[in-house]
Structure formats: structure tokens, C-alpha cells
Design a protein around this motif. Structure first.
Motif, mmCIF file in Angstrom:
data_model
loop_
_atom_site.group_PDB
_atom_site.id
_atom_site.type_symbol
_atom_site.label_atom_id
_atom_site.label_comp_id
_atom_site.label_asym_id
_atom_site.label_seq_id
_atom_site.Cartn_x
_atom_site.Cartn_y
_atom_site.Cartn_z
ATOM 1 N N GLN A 94 43.165 7.447 -22.489
ATOM 2 C CA GLN A 94 42.485 6.171 -22.657
ATOM 3 C C GLN A 94 41.018 6.367 -23.028
ATOM 4 O OE1 GLN A 94 43.672 4.639 -18.719
ATOM 5 N NE2 GLN A 94 44.516 2.859 -19.799
ATOM 6 N N LEU A 95 40.390 7.378 -22.456
ATOM 7 C CA LEU A 95 38.973 7.627 -22.714
ATOM 8 C C LEU A 95 38.698 8.040 -24.155
ATOM 9 C CD1 LEU A 95 37.854 9.432 -19.439
ATOM 10 C CD2 LEU A 95 37.079 7.210 -20.279
ATOM 11 N N GLU A 96 39.729 8.478 -24.868
ATOM 12 C CA GLU A 96 39.555 8.883 -26.259
ATOM 13 C C GLU A 96 39.795 7.738 -27.230
ATOM 14 O OE1 GLU A 96 38.253 11.783 -27.075
ATOM 15 O OE2 GLU A 96 38.135 12.077 -24.901
ATOM 16 N N GLN A 97 40.317 6.609 -26.733
ATOM 17 C CA GLN A 97 40.583 5.462 -27.596
ATOM 18 C C GLN A 97 39.298 4.676 -27.870
ATOM 19 O OE1 GLN A 97 43.952 2.884 -26.737
ATOM 20 N NE2 GLN A 97 44.796 4.405 -25.352
ATOM 21 N N GLN A 98 39.348 3.856 -28.904
ATOM 22 C CA GLN A 98 38.263 2.907 -29.133
ATOM 23 C C GLN A 98 38.214 1.935 -27.963
ATOM 24 O OE1 GLN A 98 38.563 0.642 -32.768
ATOM 25 N NE2 GLN A 98 37.143 -0.932 -32.080
ATOM 26 N N MET A 99 37.016 1.712 -27.416
ATOM 27 C CA MET A 99 36.857 0.795 -26.295
ATOM 28 C C MET A 99 35.733 -0.190 -26.591
ATOM 29 S SD MET A 99 37.368 3.070 -22.816
ATOM 30 C CE MET A 99 36.381 4.494 -23.264
ATOM 31 N N MET B 91 32.109 -8.843 -13.009
ATOM 32 C CA MET B 91 33.357 -8.862 -13.771
ATOM 33 C C MET B 91 33.207 -7.999 -15.006
ATOM 34 S SD MET B 91 33.987 -13.001 -13.602
ATOM 35 C CE MET B 91 35.331 -12.926 -14.792
ATOM 36 N N ILE B 92 34.191 -7.139 -15.250
ATOM 37 C CA ILE B 92 34.126 -6.259 -16.415
ATOM 38 C C ILE B 92 35.457 -6.301 -17.167
ATOM 39 C CG2 ILE B 92 33.919 -3.855 -17.207
ATOM 40 C CD1 ILE B 92 31.981 -3.401 -14.907
ATOM 41 N N MET B 93 35.361 -6.316 -18.482
ATOM 42 C CA MET B 93 36.529 -6.283 -19.342
ATOM 43 C C MET B 93 36.427 -5.092 -20.289
ATOM 44 S SD MET B 93 39.363 -7.339 -20.620
ATOM 45 C CE MET B 93 39.547 -8.887 -19.720
ATOM 46 N N VAL B 94 37.483 -4.294 -20.344
ATOM 47 C CA VAL B 94 37.553 -3.180 -21.283
ATOM 48 C C VAL B 94 38.747 -3.429 -22.210
ATOM 49 C CG1 VAL B 94 37.745 -0.691 -21.577
ATOM 50 C CG2 VAL B 94 36.614 -1.615 -19.538
ATOM 51 N N HIS B 95 38.464 -3.554 -23.501
ATOM 52 C CA HIS B 95 39.520 -3.832 -24.477
ATOM 53 C C HIS B 95 39.770 -2.594 -25.323
ATOM 54 C CE1 HIS B 95 42.114 -6.062 -27.144
ATOM 55 N NE2 HIS B 95 41.383 -5.706 -28.197
ATOM 56 N N PHE B 96 41.062 -2.290 -25.561
ATOM 57 C CA PHE B 96 41.484 -1.146 -26.369
ATOM 58 C C PHE B 96 42.136 -1.669 -27.658
ATOM 59 C CE2 PHE B 96 41.621 0.068 -21.919
ATOM 60 C CZ PHE B 96 40.982 1.315 -21.902
ATOM 61 N N PRO B 97 41.388 -1.800 -28.756
ATOM 62 C CA PRO B 97 41.933 -2.371 -29.993
ATOM 63 C C PRO B 97 43.117 -1.613 -30.570
ATOM 64 C CG PRO B 97 39.538 -2.365 -30.045
ATOM 65 C CD PRO B 97 39.934 -1.548 -28.862
ATOM 66 N N ASN C 71 33.566 5.441 -28.711
ATOM 67 C CA ASN C 71 34.479 6.237 -29.554
ATOM 68 C C ASN C 71 34.630 5.706 -30.968
ATOM 69 O OD1 ASN C 71 35.007 7.921 -27.298
ATOM 70 N ND2 ASN C 71 36.589 6.498 -26.598
ATOM 71 N N GLY C 72 33.780 4.779 -31.384
ATOM 72 C CA GLY C 72 33.827 4.295 -32.758
ATOM 73 C C GLY C 72 35.005 3.372 -33.032
ATOM 74 N N GLN C 73 35.130 2.947 -34.276
ATOM 75 C CA GLN C 73 36.215 2.054 -34.672
ATOM 76 C C GLN C 73 37.320 2.856 -35.339
ATOM 77 O OE1 GLN C 73 34.975 -1.344 -36.906
ATOM 78 N NE2 GLN C 73 33.515 -2.031 -35.362
ATOM 79 N N LYS C 74 38.550 2.621 -34.897
ATOM 80 C CA LYS C 74 39.705 3.342 -35.417
ATOM 81 C C LYS C 74 40.761 2.333 -35.869
ATOM 82 C CE LYS C 74 38.806 7.072 -32.108
ATOM 83 N NZ LYS C 74 39.362 7.908 -31.015
ATOM 84 N N PRO C 75 41.532 2.663 -36.912
ATOM 85 C CA PRO C 75 42.568 1.730 -37.376
ATOM 86 C C PRO C 75 43.687 1.589 -36.347
ATOM 87 C CG PRO C 75 42.761 3.833 -38.516
ATOM 88 C CD PRO C 75 41.476 3.886 -37.740
ATOM 89 N N THR C 76 44.130 0.367 -36.148
ATOM 90 C CA THR C 76 45.240 0.118 -35.234
ATOM 91 C C THR C 76 46.557 0.408 -35.936
ATOM 92 O OG1 THR C 76 45.483 -2.193 -35.898
ATOM 93 C CG2 THR C 76 43.881 -1.717 -34.155
#
Length: 278
Positions: free
Chosen positions: A181-186, A148-154, A210-215
């Protein structure tokens, strides 16, 4: 009005005065209702932690249902209750009103099944390659455990779950994503579940990509905070100057009392507005 469906000695169902009676997972429950007063800072902080936690977990309901479902069996609680309780206590950072998720402390499943060793994640031009050591314990049939895998996009507060992406014996899997999607924070997590569904492992945090980015919400809160702070600074200067007697304005008239009230309101609002730098 409440009804005594099981006779005068049974549990009521409905409202009596400020009390509401109902059944929760087969258990009789009663709670107090009424018009709440102005919430304290502690109450606001609790509301904020619940809001942040619920907003995060709300994007991954199916994963949570499996991840905490076995723990919830035979209790009056459900999987979401257990997950919410854990994350409110252990996976939040910051102080009210700037409370955030600590993704490294997120646990999306809890159980006794062993996790795999040598877990790795690699981002490619087309998606994510995830691998692990496929060795399994002889006699325990771990080879056919589901992965099972979960990928979250903040940034967008969305998630993609893969509840049966591979078998433990395969040792790897691939998740395809669009370039945007691949360029977003994951934030990525993995867990293992037995083929019969009777066991599950603790989830493992595979890491951040991809590091942490402001939402969008964080950027909006920063703008809102700066706007309130700008207004507060102007009013505070006028108010404090009059209190110190550094100008000719009297400090006992209606205009001063209005200024004092605005100062106090803005000070409280600033204290409760999220988005403070740092």
C-alpha cells in the motif's frame, strides 16, 4: 397506477402515464419517465462526470456523511447529494470522455471549525506520520476535537478513513500500512470535528505521495482507444481515397456506402472513447 393516500387534493404516490409521484425526504416529488432517445454529447458528458464523481465518493461514504452532514440538516438534500454537487462543479479536470478527479481540489468536509496550522505528512517504512500544531483557542475547548483523516488509493479506487484517529491536543498521529500500500499513489486529507459533533472544519489536502500512476481502468481505456484508432485510420484512408478519386473504386455503389457508414460510426465511436493520449 397511483394512489391518492391523502385524498383527491393530496399528493399521489405511484405512476400516472409518464409521470411518477413519490416522496423524497418528506417532500412530494414528480418526475417524467419514458424511453430516452440517443443521448447527445452534452448528455454523455454529464453522465461521465456523474460516474467519475460517484465512483470516487463511493469509496468514502462514512467520511462524507460526517463531512457534509451538518450542512444537510434541515434541508431536503443529504450529505452525499451535497458532496456530489460540489465535486462535479469544482473537482474535475479534462473534457469528455477523458474526465478525471483533481485531487488538490477535493473537499471532503465543509464547516466553520478552525483547522490546525503547520500540517505535515511524512512517509516512513511502516506508514504515515501526520502532525499539526496542537495549540487551541482558550475557552473554545478545541483541544478535544476529533481528528479525521482520509487516505485514497486511486490505482485501486479504494479509500481508508480514520474518523477519530486522535485528538487535536495530541498534535500528531500515525497510520500503519502494508508495504504494498505504501508504494501506491496516495491522496491524503485531514479535517477536525468537535467532540459534541456540532461543528466540523473544511478538509485540507495534505498532498500526494508516490506521484500519479495510471489506474487499471485508465490502462484499459488507453488500449481500447488505440484499438479503435487503428481501425479508424485504416477505414478513413480507404474512404478518403475513394472520395478523392485516387483509386479505381466507384463512389456510388453499395460497397462505398457501407464503407462510408463504417467511417462515420468509427469516427463517432473514437470521439466518445476515453483513453486519448495527452
Amino acid at each position: 397506477m397511483a394512489k391518492a393516500l391523502n385524498g383527491p387534493q393530496g399528493h399521489f404516490n405511484g405512476k400516472i402515464g409518464k409521470l411518477v409521484f413519490y416522496m423524497l425526504n418528506g417532500v412530494p416529488v414528480v418526475r417524467l419517465i419514458g424511453r430516452p432517445g440517443k443521448p447527445s454529447k452534452a448528455q454523455l458528458a454529464n453522465h461521465s462526470t456523474m460516474s467519475v464523481t460517484s465512483r470516487f465518493l463511493g469509496t468514502m461514504k462514512d467520511f462524507i456523511k460526517l463531512g457534509y452532514g451538518l450542512q444537510a440538516k434541515g434541508t431536503t438534500r443529504n450529505a452525499h447529494n451535497l458532496a456530489t454537487s460540489y465535486h462535479k462543479k469544482h473537482a474535475l479536470i479534462g473534457e469528455y470522455p477523458n474526465i478525471k478527479i483533481d485531487y488538490s481540489k477535493v473537499v471532503l468536509s465543509e464547516g466553520t471549525l478552525s483547522v490546525a496550522e503547520d500540517l505535515k505528512i511524512v512517509k516512513t517504512e511502516a506508514g504515515l506520520e501526520i502532525s499539526w500544531n496542537p495549540d487551541f483557542q482558550q475557552g473554545k475547548r478545541n483541544y478535544d476535537d476529533s481528528v479525521m483523516i482520509m487516505v485514497h488509493f486511486p490505482e485501486s479506487n479504494t479509500s481508508r478513513d480514520y474518523l477519530n484517529i486522535a485528538r487535536r491536543s495530541e498534535g500528531k498521529c500515525f497510520l500503519g500500512f502494508m508495504e504494498q500500500q505504501l508504494e501506491q499513489q496516495m491522496e491524503v486529507y485531514i479535517a477536525f470535528r468537535s467532540a459534541d459533533g456540532e461543528q466540523i472544519s473544511d478538509s485540507v489536502y495534505l498532498g500526494n505521495l508516490n506521484g500519479q500512476k495510471p489506474t487499471k481502468e485508465e490502462l484499459h481505456n488507453q488500449y481500447k482507444y488505440e484499438s479503435v484508432k487503428e481501425r479508424f485510420d485504416r477505414v478513413a484512408k480507404m474512404y478518403l481515397d475513394q472520395c478523392k478519386g485516387t483509386n479505381s473504386e466507384p463512389t456510388n455503389n453499395k460497397a462505398f456506402r457501407h464503407l462510408q457508414k463504417e467511417y462515420e460510426v468509427l469516427k463517432e465511436k473514437l470521439d466518445r472513447t476515453p483513453g486519448k493520449p495527452g
